[in-house]
Design an enzyme around this catalytic site. Sequence first.
Site, PDB file in Angstrom:
ATOM      1  N   GLU A  70       0.851  -1.202   0.000  1.00 53.58           N
ATOM      2  CA  GLU A  70       0.000   0.000   0.000  1.00 53.58           C
ATOM      3  C   GLU A  70       0.880   1.243   0.000  1.00 53.58           C
ATOM      4  O   GLU A  70       1.789   1.320   0.821  1.00 53.58           O
ATOM      5  CB  GLU A  70      -0.912   0.004   1.224  1.00 53.58           C
ATOM      6  CG  GLU A  70      -2.027  -1.009   1.088  1.00 53.58           C
ATOM      7  CD  GLU A  70      -2.980  -1.045   2.280  1.00 53.58           C
ATOM      8  OE1 GLU A  70      -2.686  -0.383   3.298  1.00 53.58           O
ATOM      9  OE2 GLU A  70      -3.985  -1.730   2.184  1.00 53.58           O
ATOM     10  N   HIS A 103      -7.711   1.821   1.229  1.00 51.16           N
ATOM     11  CA  HIS A 103      -7.656   1.434   2.655  1.00 51.16           C
ATOM     12  C   HIS A 103      -8.386   2.493   3.503  1.00 51.16           C
ATOM     13  O   HIS A 103      -7.857   2.990   4.498  1.00 51.16           O
ATOM     14  CB  HIS A 103      -6.202   1.264   3.140  1.00 51.16           C
ATOM     15  CG  HIS A 103      -6.115   0.463   4.410  1.00 51.16           C
ATOM     16  ND1 HIS A 103      -5.045  -0.323   4.731  1.00 51.16           N
ATOM     17  CD2 HIS A 103      -6.987   0.338   5.450  1.00 51.16           C
ATOM     18  CE1 HIS A 103      -5.245  -0.903   5.904  1.00 51.16           C
ATOM     19  NE2 HIS A 103      -6.418  -0.515   6.362  1.00 51.16           N
TER      20      HIS A 103
HETATM   21  P1  NAD Z   1     -12.043  -8.663  15.921  1.00 54.23           P
HETATM   22  O1  NAD Z   1     -10.819  -9.083  16.651  1.00 54.23           O
HETATM   23  O2  NAD Z   1     -13.182  -8.090  16.695  1.00 54.23           O
HETATM   24  O3  NAD Z   1     -12.617  -9.905  15.076  1.00 54.23           O
HETATM   25  C1  NAD Z   1     -11.812 -10.834  14.422  1.00 54.23           C
HETATM   26  C2  NAD Z   1     -12.534 -12.200  14.431  1.00 54.23           C
HETATM   27  O4  NAD Z   1     -11.700 -13.109  13.693  1.00 54.23           O
HETATM   28  C3  NAD Z   1     -12.707 -12.778  15.832  1.00 54.23           C
HETATM   29  O5  NAD Z   1     -14.063 -13.142  16.029  1.00 54.23           O
HETATM   30  C4  NAD Z   1     -11.805 -14.011  15.845  1.00 54.23           C
HETATM   31  O6  NAD Z   1     -12.338 -15.093  16.593  1.00 54.23           O
HETATM   32  C5  NAD Z   1     -11.704 -14.356  14.367  1.00 54.23           C
HETATM   33  N1  NAD Z   1     -10.489 -15.095  14.046  1.00 54.23           N
HETATM   34  C6  NAD Z   1      -9.203 -14.748  14.369  1.00 54.23           C
HETATM   35  N2  NAD Z   1      -8.353 -15.680  13.865  1.00 54.23           N
HETATM   36  C7  NAD Z   1      -9.114 -16.616  13.212  1.00 54.23           C
HETATM   37  C8  NAD Z   1      -8.806 -17.781  12.471  1.00 54.23           C
HETATM   38  N3  NAD Z   1      -7.537 -18.213  12.321  1.00 54.23           N
HETATM   39  N4  NAD Z   1      -9.826 -18.473  11.925  1.00 54.23           N
HETATM   40  C9  NAD Z   1     -11.105 -18.066  12.090  1.00 54.23           C
HETATM   41  N5  NAD Z   1     -11.464 -16.961  12.786  1.00 54.23           N
HETATM   42  C10 NAD Z   1     -10.466 -16.234  13.332  1.00 54.23           C
HETATM   43  O7  NAD Z   1     -11.540  -7.656  14.795  1.00 54.23           O
HETATM   44  P2  NAD Z   1     -12.396  -6.529  14.043  1.00 54.23           P
HETATM   45  O8  NAD Z   1     -12.406  -5.286  14.844  1.00 54.23           O
HETATM   46  O9  NAD Z   1     -13.689  -7.117  13.589  1.00 54.23           O
HETATM   47  O10 NAD Z   1     -11.429  -6.245  12.780  1.00 54.23           O
HETATM   48  C11 NAD Z   1     -11.080  -7.282  11.875  1.00 54.23           C
HETATM   49  C12 NAD Z   1      -9.929  -6.817  10.994  1.00 54.23           C
HETATM   50  O11 NAD Z   1     -10.392  -5.820  10.104  1.00 54.23           O
HETATM   51  C13 NAD Z   1      -8.773  -6.135  11.738  1.00 54.23           C
HETATM   52  O12 NAD Z   1      -7.867  -7.075  12.275  1.00 54.23           O
HETATM   53  C14 NAD Z   1      -8.139  -5.278  10.675  1.00 54.23           C
HETATM   54  O13 NAD Z   1      -7.128  -5.995  10.016  1.00 54.23           O
HETATM   55  C15 NAD Z   1      -9.288  -5.021   9.698  1.00 54.23           C
HETATM   56  N6  NAD Z   1      -9.714  -3.613   9.684  1.00 54.23           N
HETATM   57  C16 NAD Z   1      -9.639  -2.914   8.511  1.00 54.23           C
HETATM   58  C17 NAD Z   1     -10.049  -1.584   8.467  1.00 54.23           C
HETATM   59  C18 NAD Z   1     -10.021  -0.781   7.180  1.00 54.23           C
HETATM   60  O14 NAD Z   1     -10.048   0.448   7.209  1.00 54.23           O
HETATM   61  N7  NAD Z   1      -9.989  -1.397   6.022  1.00 54.23           N
HETATM   62  C19 NAD Z   1     -10.509  -0.957   9.630  1.00 54.23           C
HETATM   63  C20 NAD Z   1     -10.598  -1.705  10.801  1.00 54.23           C
HETATM   64  C21 NAD Z   1     -10.190  -3.027  10.814  1.00 54.23           C
END
Ligand code: NAD
Length: 321
Positions: free
Chosen positions: A264, A283
């Site tokens: 990125e 992003h």
């Molecule tokens: P979160 O931690 O609340 O949820 C992640 C979920 O993934 C959890 O329920 C967890 O149990 C599950 N998980 C983790 N490892 C796993 C695996 N190996 N197999 C199956 N399930 C698994 O996170 P969130 O707040 O929902 O955010 C998710 C992701 O989104 C962040 O880590 C980040 O990378 C991304 N994000 C992107 C933006 C953007 O602007 N594009 C903004 C915020 C977050």
Amino acid sequence: MKVVAILPPSEQVQAQIGMVRALFQGHTVELATNAAELEPHLSDAEVLISTAFTPLTREMLQRAPRLRFIQVAGVGTDHVDIEAARELGITVAAVTGANTVSVAEHVVMVALALLRGLIPAHNQMARGEWSLPYWIAHARDLQGKTVGIVGMGRIGREVAARLLPFGVTTFYYDANPLTSEQENTLGVTFLELDPLLGECDLVTLHLPLTTDTRGILNRERLFRMKRGAFLINTARAELVDEAALVEALQTHLGGAAIDVFSPEPPPPDHPLLKLPNVVLTPHGAGVTQEAQGRIAQGVIQNVLRFLEGRPLADVAVQGNR
Ligand code: NAD
């Protein structure tokens, strides 16, 4: 203490840095807008405020002997070498939840845009063409579709809640399934990943990037998705085999909405930028004006806690420096 914020250059960031300087009286606050500008500060920075756009590698952390605390301005600590931080005793914290709703709203927006063919229709109109024939041949309703949410954490659950009134059937996959009460409230059903991919018209990724999830949507799984299905990735690019995604978009999938790239920003000749059936964003799913305000508040409050020796919120690594 010396606090260095590595943040993209924008008027909003400049205004926030002014506010931070006023709040962190007695401490030095410097702004670096990229990795090169961070370099001269590595030797004496004690606190870094960082975003996903500037990786903090083991080698960089090793050259920061006074660094005690990394505060991520956002969600996801995967741009920090977490193992190195742990070994070096550096504390790492994020601001989870601050942009959950913003990402979930973005997912609804791009789901509708993909189903309607909004971007190609708009581009045709802007070129002076009448896009109705394209619209008639492509536009579809969301109602009645089958949606797969991969990763049912904070964002996944907000997406499910927002899709409920559209009359879709929603499946989800997560290493930690919801309780049956939560499933009933959100109207979702658990499926293992492979059956989910084969079942859904639209799949949206909400997993964190970890050693377990890197490349989880490999070539085989992309081609396991229904022919003509749509993929939405607002999580991390490295969850998906990007070369296979390009091939799948040319031969198998209906389209994709992509907010995250590797690297990125992507180079101008990145193959995903050249496809007709993609909705691209920089992003930005989680950086609405409102989310930036919430993230800034979360960062400021946590750095103040650190400077005053109070317990921190959202700690990913507890250091001992
Ligand atoms: P979160 O931690 O609340 O949820 C992640 C979920 O993934 C959890 O329920 C967890 O149990 C599950 N998980 C983790 N490892 C796993 C695996 N190996 N197999 C199956 N399930 C698994 O996170 P969130 O707040 O929902 O955010 C998710 C992701 O989104 C962040 O880590 C980040 O990378 C991304 N994000 C992107 C933006 C953007 O602007 N594009 C903004 C915020 C977050």
